[in-house]
Design a protein around this motif. Structure first.
Motif, PDB file in Angstrom:
ATOM      1  N   ASP A 283      46.929  58.766  22.239  1.00 44.68           N
ATOM      2  CA  ASP A 283      47.585  58.943  20.895  1.00 44.68           C
ATOM      3  C   ASP A 283      46.582  59.297  19.826  1.00 44.68           C
ATOM      4  O   ASP A 283      45.625  58.527  19.692  1.00 44.68           O
ATOM      5  CB  ASP A 283      48.260  57.711  20.640  1.00 44.68           C
ATOM      6  N   PRO A 284      46.838  60.355  18.935  1.00 41.38           N
ATOM      7  CA  PRO A 284      45.920  60.690  18.006  1.00 41.38           C
ATOM      8  C   PRO A 284      45.503  59.483  17.092  1.00 41.38           C
ATOM      9  O   PRO A 284      44.441  59.338  16.550  1.00 41.38           O
ATOM     10  CB  PRO A 284      46.726  61.558  17.172  1.00 41.38           C
ATOM     11  N   LYS A 285      46.491  58.582  16.664  1.00 40.28           N
ATOM     12  CA  LYS A 285      46.318  57.408  15.745  1.00 40.28           C
ATOM     13  C   LYS A 285      45.076  56.576  16.430  1.00 40.28           C
ATOM     14  O   LYS A 285      44.673  55.941  15.613  1.00 40.28           O
ATOM     15  CB  LYS A 285      47.476  56.583  15.824  1.00 40.28           C
ATOM     16  N   LEU A 286      45.010  56.663  17.761  1.00 39.73           N
ATOM     17  CA  LEU A 286      43.984  55.596  18.225  1.00 39.73           C
ATOM     18  C   LEU A 286      42.427  56.168  17.993  1.00 39.73           C
ATOM     19  O   LEU A 286      41.474  55.307  18.108  1.00 39.73           O
ATOM     20  CB  LEU A 286      43.847  55.538  19.905  1.00 39.73           C
ATOM     21  N   PHE A 287      42.368  57.305  17.630  1.00 40.10           N
ATOM     22  CA  PHE A 287      41.078  57.907  17.187  1.00 40.10           C
ATOM     23  C   PHE A 287      40.498  56.824  16.089  1.00 40.10           C
ATOM     24  O   PHE A 287      39.321  56.277  15.891  1.00 40.10           O
ATOM     25  CB  PHE A 287      41.065  59.104  16.417  1.00 40.10           C
ATOM     26  N   VAL A 288      41.225  56.350  15.082  1.00 37.72           N
ATOM     27  CA  VAL A 288      40.891  55.443  13.954  1.00 37.72           C
ATOM     28  C   VAL A 288      40.667  54.440  14.437  1.00 37.72           C
ATOM     29  O   VAL A 288      39.746  53.381  14.099  1.00 37.72           O
ATOM     30  CB  VAL A 288      41.913  55.399  12.788  1.00 37.72           C
ATOM     31  N   ASP A 289      41.521  53.605  15.520  1.00 42.06           N
ATOM     32  CA  ASP A 289      41.592  52.356  15.992  1.00 42.06           C
ATOM     33  C   ASP A 289      40.207  52.256  16.803  1.00 42.06           C
ATOM     34  O   ASP A 289      39.713  51.071  16.695  1.00 42.06           O
ATOM     35  CB  ASP A 289      42.579  52.039  16.811  1.00 42.06           C
ATOM     36  N   CYS A 290      39.825  53.220  17.719  1.00 43.88           N
ATOM     37  CA  CYS A 290      38.529  53.291  18.210  1.00 43.88           C
ATOM     38  C   CYS A 290      37.349  53.078  17.425  1.00 43.88           C
ATOM     39  O   CYS A 290      36.365  52.331  17.539  1.00 43.88           O
ATOM     40  CB  CYS A 290      38.386  54.541  19.170  1.00 43.88           C
ATOM     41  N   LEU A 291      37.329  53.935  16.142  1.00 46.22           N
ATOM     42  CA  LEU A 291      36.326  53.648  15.259  1.00 46.22           C
ATOM     43  C   LEU A 291      36.317  52.203  14.453  1.00 46.22           C
ATOM     44  O   LEU A 291      35.244  51.829  14.484  1.00 46.22           O
ATOM     45  CB  LEU A 291      36.570  54.782  13.920  1.00 46.22           C
ATOM     46  N   PHE A 292      37.290  51.801  14.527  1.00 40.23           N
ATOM     47  CA  PHE A 292      37.588  50.463  13.917  1.00 40.23           C
ATOM     48  C   PHE A 292      36.720  49.406  14.680  1.00 40.23           C
ATOM     49  O   PHE A 292      36.188  48.375  14.540  1.00 40.23           O
ATOM     50  CB  PHE A 292      39.014  49.955  13.571  1.00 40.23           C
ATOM     51  N   MET A 293      37.268  49.468  16.270  1.00 38.50           N
ATOM     52  CA  MET A 293      36.700  48.755  17.426  1.00 38.50           C
ATOM     53  C   MET A 293      35.038  48.660  17.279  1.00 38.50           C
ATOM     54  O   MET A 293      34.563  47.955  17.409  1.00 38.50           O
ATOM     55  CB  MET A 293      37.032  49.244  18.545  1.00 38.50           C
TER      56      MET A 293
END
Length: 333
Positions: A283-293
């Motif tokens: 999911d493209p939204k996970l790109f931001v979540d991975c950065l946050f992680m």
């Protein structure tokens, strides 16, 4: 009925974690293996069982789009809530090994995951999938991590046995001075405690997730919101309960090792095995979540470097940051 099941689930989680920590600590003491190694392996892998079950089962059914989100969400929860709450209860002492080896390796693995995901977005010709090849790369890093831990455990055990053999009296004094008192029990009993504890933890986590989901649906909460909150948090409840119980018992190594090991296990084993079984849609939204992680992993690591522990103030900051992250997710629905 769901409310009763919710209470039963939490009881299983708490008592299971209590037995599990006691059994694992006793095994570490008996085998002369540092508690940190036990936390990074047995405890971490055991408490990550719900994440593994969810992701691998989804992959086997060909419905593995949730696998990546489950892993990233669980890792964020572990770093912010599990470490945060545990350190609020009792500041977590951080061993030198964690600062120079395990935590930097976790950061490296998190960045590697980001690079693998990022490649899907920066290369316009790529399909948004985590391929089997990507999964094998992560699995290779998992084997390297396990080899390092096993080697470290064997070396520590050999040194402890050598000191004990050469000078038993000094060894006993050294053990009393360095380690928190651990009440050892027969190995067979410790194994029963550990296995029974982890079964109770996993079962309790499943009961809590299922009953809480049913209660939430009764109030008309959307499936998407349930997935982002109850299910994501529910699969990480074993880590939370186990680390909190370990912190109250003064087992900082198990409490922090559990988080680092679980996050490593999620990224390198759960994610790699899921992708190897069937490529994972990203999911493209996970790109931001991975950065946050990655960001919260680095932040937690910085806390360990400042004073060689994670204190209550830093724990509060981590916990508040998670609530902010959850607010961001909910507002984004």
């Amino acid at each position: 009925m769901n409310y009763i099941l919710l209470i039963v689930g939490f009881v299983l989680l708490v008592k299971g974690a209590d037995f599990f920590v006691e059994g694992a600590s006793s095994i570490a003491e008996t085998l002369k293996i540092p508690s940190l190694i036990i936390g990074l392996t047995i405890v971490a892998f055991g408490t990550s069982a719900p994440e593994a079950a969810v992701s691998i089962t989804a992959a086997l059914k060909g419905q593995n789009g949730m696998a990546m989100g489950n892993v990233i969400g669980s890792n964020v929860f572990n770093l912010l809530m599990v470490v945060g709450v545990s350190s609020i209860i009792k500041p977590l002492i951080v061993e030198k090994s964690v600062r120079i080896k395990e935590f930097p390796f976790l950061i490296l693995v998190s960045i590697l995951t980001f690079i693998i995901i990022g490649d899907q977005f920066f290369n316009s010709t790529s399909v948004n999938l985590l391929s089997r090849g990507d999964g094998l790369i992560l699995l290779m890093f998992f084997l390297i991590f396990m080899y390092s831990l096993i080697t470290s455990a064997l070396n520590s055990r050999s040194k402890a046995l050598e000191i004990q053999k050469e000078n038993p009296q000094n060894y006993e004094k050294l053990t009393v001075q360095i380690d928190a008192p651990v009440e050892t029990m027969p190995v067979s009993k410790a194994i029963i405690f550990s296995v029974g504890g982890i079964i109770a933890i996993v079962l309790g986590g499943q009961i809590v997730v299922n009953s809480a989901t049913a209660i939430a649906k009764g109030f008309g909460v959307s499936d998407q919101l349930i997935g982002l909150t109850i299910v994501a948090i529910g699969t990480s409840l074993p880590e939370l309960v186990t680390s909190v119980i370990a912190a109250t018992k003064g087992e900082s190594d198990i409490a922090l090792g559990n988080v680092i090991g679980s996050n490593m296990f999620n990224l390198l084993f759960v994610l790699s095995l899921s992708a190897t079984i069937s490529p994972i849609a990203i999911d493209p939204k996970l790109f931001v979540d991975c950065l946050f992680m990655i960001g919260v992993t680095i932040l937690t690591y910085i806390f360990t470097l400042i004073r060689k522990d994670i204190n209550r103030v830093e724990g509060c900051l981590l916990t508040l940051l998670y609530f902010g992250y959850m607010a961001y997710l909910i507002m984004g629905i």
